[in-house]
Design a protein around this motif. Structure first.
Motif, short mmCIF file in Angstrom:
data_model
loop_
_atom_site.label_atom_id
_atom_site.label_comp_id
_atom_site.label_asym_id
_atom_site.label_seq_id
_atom_site.Cartn_x
_atom_site.Cartn_y
_atom_site.Cartn_z
N ARG A 1 0.81 -1.55 0.53
CA ARG A 1 0.00 -0.03 -0.39
C ARG A 1 0.89 1.16 0.14
O ARG A 1 1.69 1.31 0.50
N PRO A 2 0.68 2.41 -0.51
CA PRO A 2 0.86 3.49 -0.56
C PRO A 2 1.84 3.98 0.96
O PRO A 2 2.45 4.88 0.65
N ALA A 3 0.71 4.00 2.01
CA ALA A 3 0.79 3.84 3.43
C ALA A 3 2.47 2.56 3.83
O ALA A 3 3.19 3.90 4.38
N ASP A 4 2.71 1.97 3.10
CA ASP A 4 3.95 0.57 3.43
C ASP A 4 4.58 1.78 2.56
O ASP A 4 5.84 1.96 3.88
N VAL A 5 4.65 2.34 2.12
CA VAL A 5 5.77 3.08 0.43
C VAL A 5 6.38 3.98 1.43
O VAL A 5 7.04 4.43 1.61
N ALA A 6 5.73 4.80 1.95
CA ALA A 6 5.54 6.12 2.70
C ALA A 6 6.13 5.82 4.10
O ALA A 6 7.56 6.39 4.63
N ALA A 7 6.78 5.01 4.49
CA ALA A 7 7.16 4.86 5.60
C ALA A 7 8.33 4.10 5.43
O ALA A 7 9.07 4.52 6.21
N SER A 8 8.42 3.21 4.49
CA SER A 8 9.43 3.07 3.79
C SER A 8 10.98 4.09 4.11
O SER A 8 11.79 3.99 4.27
N ILE A 9 9.73 4.79 2.95
CA ILE A 9 10.65 6.39 2.39
C ILE A 9 11.05 6.47 3.52
O ILE A 9 12.46 7.17 3.53
N ARG A 10 10.52 6.95 4.58
CA ARG A 10 10.88 7.87 5.71
C ARG A 10 11.74 7.17 6.87
O ARG A 10 12.77 7.78 7.31
N GLU A 11 12.24 5.35 6.44
CA GLU A 11 12.60 4.77 7.55
C GLU A 11 14.02 4.80 6.74
O GLU A 11 15.66 4.80 7.00
N ALA A 12 14.30 4.83 5.69
CA ALA A 12 15.25 5.02 4.83
C ALA A 12 15.97 6.14 5.32
O ALA A 12 17.40 7.01 5.11
N ARG A 13 15.10 7.51 4.75
CA ARG A 13 15.75 9.21 5.21
C ARG A 13 16.24 8.55 6.65
O ARG A 13 17.25 9.65 6.48
N ASN A 14 15.69 8.03 7.15
CA ASN A 14 16.63 8.48 8.99
C ASN A 14 17.18 7.11 9.03
O ASN A 14 18.17 7.66 9.54
N GLN A 15 17.32 6.05 8.28
CA GLN A 15 18.96 5.48 7.64
C GLN A 15 20.50 5.53 7.28
O GLN A 15 21.13 5.94 6.39
N GLY A 16 20.09 7.54 6.52
CA GLY A 16 20.25 7.76 5.45
C GLY A 16 20.28 8.23 3.71
O GLY A 16 21.30 8.70 3.43
N TRP A 17 19.88 7.63 3.86
CA TRP A 17 19.09 7.82 2.72
C TRP A 17 18.70 9.01 1.92
O TRP A 17 18.05 9.58 2.23
N ASP A 18 19.13 9.85 0.66
CA ASP A 18 20.16 10.99 -0.02
C ASP A 18 19.04 10.73 -1.58
O ASP A 18 19.92 10.14 -2.01
N PRO A 19 18.16 10.47 -1.49
CA PRO A 19 17.57 10.28 -3.56
C PRO A 19 18.12 11.62 -4.28
O PRO A 19 18.20 10.98 -5.54
N ASP A 20 18.79 12.23 -3.31
CA ASP A 20 19.24 13.27 -4.27
C ASP A 20 20.42 13.33 -4.61
O ASP A 20 21.42 13.54 -5.63
N GLN A 21 21.42 12.29 -3.80
CA GLN A 21 22.98 11.87 -4.00
C GLN A 21 22.72 11.41 -4.93
O GLN A 21 22.51 9.90 -4.79
N ALA A 22 24.32 11.03 -6.08
CA ALA A 22 24.07 9.81 -6.58
C ALA A 22 24.69 8.62 -5.83
O ALA A 22 25.67 9.12 -4.88
N GLY A 23 24.77 7.27 -6.05
CA GLY A 23 25.17 6.72 -5.77
C GLY A 23 24.51 5.40 -6.17
O GLY A 23 23.82 5.16 -6.53
N SER A 24 25.77 3.96 -5.47
CA SER A 24 24.72 2.69 -5.42
C SER A 24 23.61 2.86 -4.73
O SER A 24 23.09 3.65 -3.75
N PRO A 25 22.45 1.64 -5.37
CA PRO A 25 21.23 1.68 -4.88
C PRO A 25 21.36 1.58 -3.77
O PRO A 25 22.24 0.44 -2.65
N PHE A 26 20.43 1.63 -2.52
CA PHE A 26 20.37 1.70 -1.25
C PHE A 26 19.53 1.24 -0.67
O PHE A 26 18.06 0.63 -0.43
N PRO A 27 19.71 0.07 0.23
CA PRO A 27 19.07 -1.30 0.54
C PRO A 27 18.34 -1.15 1.78
O PRO A 27 18.99 -0.29 2.86
N LEU A 28 16.92 -1.58 1.74
CA LEU A 28 16.30 -1.65 3.21
C LEU A 28 15.90 -2.49 2.67
O LEU A 28 14.38 -2.95 2.88
#
Length: 112
Positions: A75-102
């Motif tokens: 569900r979109p709520a699951d995706v939103a929660a994953s995005i927030r968790e990844a951002r808290n773990q340091g994922w920066d979607p604007d920074q170039a680099g290798s895929p960020f695993p969650l």
């Protein structure tokens, strides 16, 4: 860098930032046999930038697995929660680099 195909991707806005996310239409071999959980990809929706892709491993089977194992939809709520968790773990979607695993696959039980 990995770029999501726009066809088949869905848009979601989380905390004022727009993203695109996509689940692979067909399961991979290990997902089809329910040996591994379903995963999906997320990236910033800004097509002008080539940032890092988030790869989320869910805790459920792919809905089109070959064994008929029941799977709840992502569900979109699951995706939103994953995005927030990844951002808290340091994922920066604007920074170039290798895929960020969650990994959110806690509780997934592979089929024998």
């Amino acid at each position: 860098m990995m770029v999501l195909n726009k066809k088949g991707s869905r848009r979601i806005t989380v905390d004022g930032i727009e993203y695109r996310w996509r689940i692979r239409r067909k399961p991979s071999y290990v997902q089809g046999l329910c040996w591994a959980p379903m995963s999906y990809a997320v990236e910033a929706a800004n097509a002008n930038q080539s940032g890092t892709t988030l790869i989320v491993t869910s805790g459920q089977a792919h809905p089109t697995n070959w064994l008929g194992v029941a799977a709840a939809p992502i569900r979109p709520a699951d995706v939103a929660a994953s995005i927030r968790e990844a951002r808290n773990q340091g994922w920066d979607p604007d920074q170039a680099g290798s895929p960020f695993p969650l990994d959110r696959s806690a509780g997934f039980v592979a089929q024998p």
